[in-house]
Design a protein around this motif. Structure first.
Motif, short mmCIF file in Angstrom:
data_model
loop_
_atom_site.label_atom_id
_atom_site.label_comp_id
_atom_site.label_asym_id
_atom_site.label_seq_id
_atom_site.Cartn_x
_atom_site.Cartn_y
_atom_site.Cartn_z
N VAL A 143 10.39 -3.94 -15.21
CA VAL A 143 10.71 -4.92 -14.17
C VAL A 143 12.21 -4.95 -13.91
CG1 VAL A 143 11.04 -6.92 -15.69
CG2 VAL A 143 10.13 -7.26 -13.38
N PHE A 144 13.01 -4.37 -14.81
CA PHE A 144 14.45 -4.29 -14.56
C PHE A 144 14.72 -3.43 -13.33
CE2 PHE A 144 15.14 -5.05 -19.32
CZ PHE A 144 15.50 -6.38 -19.12
N ASN A 145 15.54 -3.96 -12.44
CA ASN A 145 15.96 -3.28 -11.21
C ASN A 145 14.83 -3.03 -10.22
OD1 ASN A 145 18.75 -2.90 -12.16
ND2 ASN A 145 17.82 -1.45 -13.59
N ALA A 146 13.65 -3.63 -10.46
CA ALA A 146 12.56 -3.48 -9.49
C ALA A 146 12.95 -4.02 -8.12
CB ALA A 146 11.31 -4.19 -10.01
N ALA A 147 13.79 -5.04 -8.11
CA ALA A 147 14.20 -5.63 -6.83
C ALA A 147 15.01 -4.67 -5.97
CB ALA A 147 15.02 -6.90 -7.09
N LEU A 148 15.52 -3.59 -6.56
CA LEU A 148 16.31 -2.61 -5.81
C LEU A 148 15.45 -1.52 -5.18
CD1 LEU A 148 19.30 -2.13 -8.29
CD2 LEU A 148 19.08 -3.78 -6.42
N SER A 149 14.16 -1.50 -5.49
CA SER A 149 13.26 -0.49 -4.94
C SER A 149 12.75 -0.89 -3.57
CB SER A 149 12.07 -0.26 -5.88
OG SER A 149 12.48 0.28 -7.11
N PHE A 150 12.52 0.10 -2.71
CA PHE A 150 12.07 -0.22 -1.35
C PHE A 150 10.57 -0.51 -1.29
CE2 PHE A 150 10.12 3.80 -1.27
CZ PHE A 150 9.52 4.06 -0.04
N ARG A 151 9.82 -0.06 -2.27
CA ARG A 151 8.42 -0.42 -2.44
C ARG A 151 8.20 -0.68 -3.92
NH1 ARG A 151 8.83 0.07 2.35
NH2 ARG A 151 7.37 1.00 3.85
N LEU A 152 7.07 -1.31 -4.24
CA LEU A 152 6.83 -1.72 -5.62
C LEU A 152 5.52 -1.15 -6.14
CD1 LEU A 152 7.96 -5.37 -4.99
CD2 LEU A 152 9.22 -3.68 -6.32
N ASN A 153 5.49 -0.88 -7.39
CA ASN A 153 4.47 -0.26 -8.23
C ASN A 153 4.44 1.26 -7.98
OD1 ASN A 153 2.52 0.39 -6.24
ND2 ASN A 153 1.06 -1.15 -6.89
N TRP A 154 3.70 1.98 -8.82
CA TRP A 154 3.71 3.43 -8.77
C TRP A 154 3.29 3.98 -7.40
CZ3 TRP A 154 5.89 6.93 -11.74
CH2 TRP A 154 6.16 6.63 -13.08
N GLU A 155 2.35 3.33 -6.77
CA GLU A 155 1.86 3.83 -5.49
C GLU A 155 2.57 3.18 -4.30
OE1 GLU A 155 -2.60 4.90 -5.62
OE2 GLU A 155 -2.39 3.23 -7.03
N GLY A 156 3.57 2.34 -4.57
CA GLY A 156 4.34 1.74 -3.49
C GLY A 156 3.52 0.85 -2.59
N ALA A 157 2.56 0.13 -3.17
CA ALA A 157 1.61 -0.64 -2.37
C ALA A 157 2.19 -1.93 -1.80
CB ALA A 157 0.37 -0.97 -3.21
N PHE A 158 3.33 -2.39 -2.33
CA PHE A 158 3.84 -3.70 -1.93
C PHE A 158 5.28 -3.59 -1.44
CE2 PHE A 158 0.86 -4.19 -5.49
CZ PHE A 158 -0.17 -4.82 -4.81
N ARG A 159 5.57 -4.30 -0.37
CA ARG A 159 6.91 -4.30 0.20
C ARG A 159 7.81 -5.34 -0.44
NH1 ARG A 159 8.40 -2.35 5.30
NH2 ARG A 159 6.88 -0.98 6.27
N THR A 160 7.25 -6.46 -0.90
CA THR A 160 8.07 -7.55 -1.40
C THR A 160 7.65 -7.96 -2.80
OG1 THR A 160 6.66 -9.36 -0.60
CG2 THR A 160 8.26 -8.42 0.97
N PRO A 282 -2.68 9.28 -9.22
CA PRO A 282 -2.49 9.58 -7.80
C PRO A 282 -1.42 10.64 -7.60
CG PRO A 282 -1.37 7.54 -8.37
CD PRO A 282 -2.09 7.98 -9.60
N GLU A 283 -1.62 11.47 -6.59
CA GLU A 283 -0.71 12.59 -6.36
C GLU A 283 0.59 12.15 -5.71
OE1 GLU A 283 -0.67 17.05 -4.31
OE2 GLU A 283 -2.31 15.65 -3.90
N LEU A 284 0.52 11.19 -4.79
CA LEU A 284 1.72 10.72 -4.10
C LEU A 284 2.20 9.44 -4.77
CD1 LEU A 284 3.61 11.20 -1.65
CD2 LEU A 284 2.16 9.62 -0.37
N LEU A 285 3.43 9.45 -5.25
CA LEU A 285 3.97 8.34 -6.01
C LEU A 285 5.32 7.90 -5.45
CD1 LEU A 285 3.34 9.75 -9.59
CD2 LEU A 285 1.98 7.99 -8.44
N ARG A 286 5.63 6.63 -5.68
CA ARG A 286 7.00 6.17 -5.42
C ARG A 286 7.88 6.74 -6.52
NH1 ARG A 286 10.05 2.60 -7.84
NH2 ARG A 286 8.27 1.86 -9.05
N VAL A 287 8.94 7.41 -6.14
CA VAL A 287 9.87 7.98 -7.12
C VAL A 287 10.45 6.83 -7.95
CG1 VAL A 287 12.03 9.23 -7.45
CG2 VAL A 287 10.42 9.95 -5.67
N PRO A 288 10.33 6.88 -9.27
CA PRO A 288 10.83 5.76 -10.07
C PRO A 288 12.34 5.78 -10.20
CG PRO A 288 9.96 7.47 -11.49
CD PRO A 288 9.65 7.89 -10.08
#
Length: 351
Positions: A143-160, A282-288
Motif C-alpha cells: 500500500v506504500f506509494n499506491a496513491a502515486l499509481s495511475f491505476r490500482l491493483n495488479w489489473e488496474g481495475a480502479f482509478r481512485t 492475467p497477461e496484461l498487468l499494471r506495471v508495479p
C-alpha cells in the motif's frame, strides 16, 4: 489457479519463427532498443490517458521539505518531494479505520491484516488467504506509494483509492462486508461519530468512510531514499555499484516501463514477451512500482520469485530477451535497494 512456471529459461516463445543471433548484441540488441522505444511510447500514451484521474484526485495539500540541491531534470525517474500531511482530521480517521476489524463482515480482519505498515506495506506471503481460508489469486501489493499509481491493483481495475476501498470492503473473499453495513457499525460508536464530525462535519456515511481511507492512504508515500537524495543533487548518496546498476537499468530498457516518480505504476504491460515470466494469467498487468522493492519479496503477481536477484534475471529474460551476467544482476539489485525510502522518518522494512 494457473500452474507455476518452474523454469522460464527453457520455454521460448517462438512468435512464428526462431530468433537468431547472440542476445548480447546485433539484431537482439536492436530488438531490445526497439522494445524499449515501443514501451516508452506506450508509457507516454498511457500516462496521458491517466492524467485525468491524477488531476481530479482530491489530494491533501502536501508539505514540501526544504531542497538540498537542484533536482536532476534529465533523468527518466523523479524524486518524491511532497508528502501529504498525515495530521489532518480525515487522515487520522482513516488511519484508525485502516486498522479497524469492523470493516470486515465477521470482524476477523482489517486492511492492516494484509498491509502491514510496520514492515513493507504488504505481507510476506506468496498469496494471502481469503475469508474462506483458500489462497487469493494474486500476490498482495504494497500500500506504500499506491496513491502515486495511475491505476490500482495488479489489473488496474480502479482509478481512485475510494473505488478500491469500496471494492475491497465488498469483496466476498477479502472483507465480505458492504459499506452500508460498515457505516451502520461505526454509527453505533459515539467516538467514531465524533471523529467523523470532526473530519467531515457529519455523521458516518459512505462518502466519509471512503474519503477517510483514501485520505490516509495518500499519506503512505515513502520519500528520502538514497536514490531520491541523488536525484535531488546529492552526488554522494549512491555508491559506485548503485550508479552502475542505474546505468544498466536504463541501458537495458528497464526504465521504459519503470519510470517517473513512482518508478513504475503508470502504464500497462504484457508479461512474458520473449519467455514466460510467471503464471500466465492475467497477461496484461499494471506495471508495479519498484519503490521499496527490496522489502517486498516474493515477487511478481503470483509471488513465484523468492528473491530480488531471481526476479531481475527472469524479468530481463522474459521482457528484454537478455541474459544478464552476475555483475549486471548484482549492480541492478544494488540500485534497486537504493530505492528504499522512509515512512514517517523510519526506513521501510527496518525492524
Amino acid at each position: 489457479m494457473s500452474s507455476q512456471i518452474s523454469d522460464p529459461e527453457e520455454s521460448p516463445r517462438r512468435n512464428g519463427r526462431r530468433r537468431r543471433g547472440k542476445e548480447s548484441g546485433g539484431a537482439a540488441g536492436s530488438k531490445r532498443v526497439c522494445l524499449a522505444a515501443v514501451a516508452g511510447a506506450a508509457a507516454i500514451l498511457t500516462l496521458v490517458s491517466g492524467f485525468d484521474a491524477v488531476l481530479t484526485a482530491s489530494v491533501a495539500e502536501p508539505s514540501r521539505p526544504p531542497e538540498r540541491h537542484a533536482v536532476r531534470t534529465d533523468e527518466p525517474l523523479t524524486p518524491i518531494l511532497n508528502v501529504p500531511d498525515p495530521r489532518t482530521a480525515g487522515a487520522l480517521l482513516g488511519e484508525r479505520l485502516f486498522a479497524d476489524p469492523r470493516l470486515s463482515a465477521d470482524g476477523s480482519r482489517s486492511c492492516a491484516t494484509c498491509h502491514d505498515l510496520g514492515t513493507n506495506g504488504a505481507s510476506g506471503r506468496n498469496l494471502d488467504e481469503g475469508l474462506d481460508g483458500a489462497e487469493l489469486p494474486l500476490n498482495t501489493s504494497t500500500v506504500f506509494n499506491a496513491a502515486l499509481s495511475f491505476r490500482l491493483n495488479w489489473e488496474g481495475a480502479f482509478r481512485t483509492l475510494e473505488d478500491q476501498a469500496r471494492a475491497t470492503i465488498e469483496n466476498p473473499r477479502i472483507m465480505g462486508s458492504s459499506v452500508e453495513d460498515v457505516v451502520s457499525r461505526l454509527a453505533a460508536d459515539p467516538d467514531m461519530v465524533a471523529s467523523f464530525r470532526d473530519a467531515y462535519g457529519r455523521e458516518p456515511d459512505t462518502a466519509g468512510l471512503l474519503a477517510a481511507l483514501a485520505d490516509f492512504e495518500r499519506t503512505l508515500v515513502t520519500p528520502d531514499s538514497p536514490f531520491d537524495r541523488w536525484l535531488e543533487g546529492d552526488d554522494g548518496a549512491l555508491s559506485a555499484e548503485e550508479l552502475e546498476g542505474y546505468e544498466e537499468f536504463k541501458s537495458l530498457g528497464c526504465a521504459a516501463c519503470h519510470q517517473g516518480g513512482n518508478v513504475g505504476g503508470n502504464l500497462f504491460q504484457r508479461h512474458g514477451i520473449f519467455y514466460p515470466l510467471a503464471s500466465p494469467e492475467p497477461e496484461l498487468l499494471r506495471v508495479p512500482s519498484l519503490r521499496n522493492i527490496e522489502t517486498t519479496p516474493p515477487y511478481f503477481h503470483d509471488g513465484s520469485a523468492p528473491t530480488l536477484e531471481i526476479a531481475v534475471r527472469r524479468m530481463a529474460r522474459a521482457q528484454l530477451n537478455s541474459r544478464l551476467t552476475d555483475r549486471q544482476v548484482s549492480s541492478i539489485v544494488a540500485f534497486l535497494r537504493a530505492l528504499t525510502g522512509k515512512f514517517r522518518g523510519r526506513q521501510v522494512g527496518a525492524p
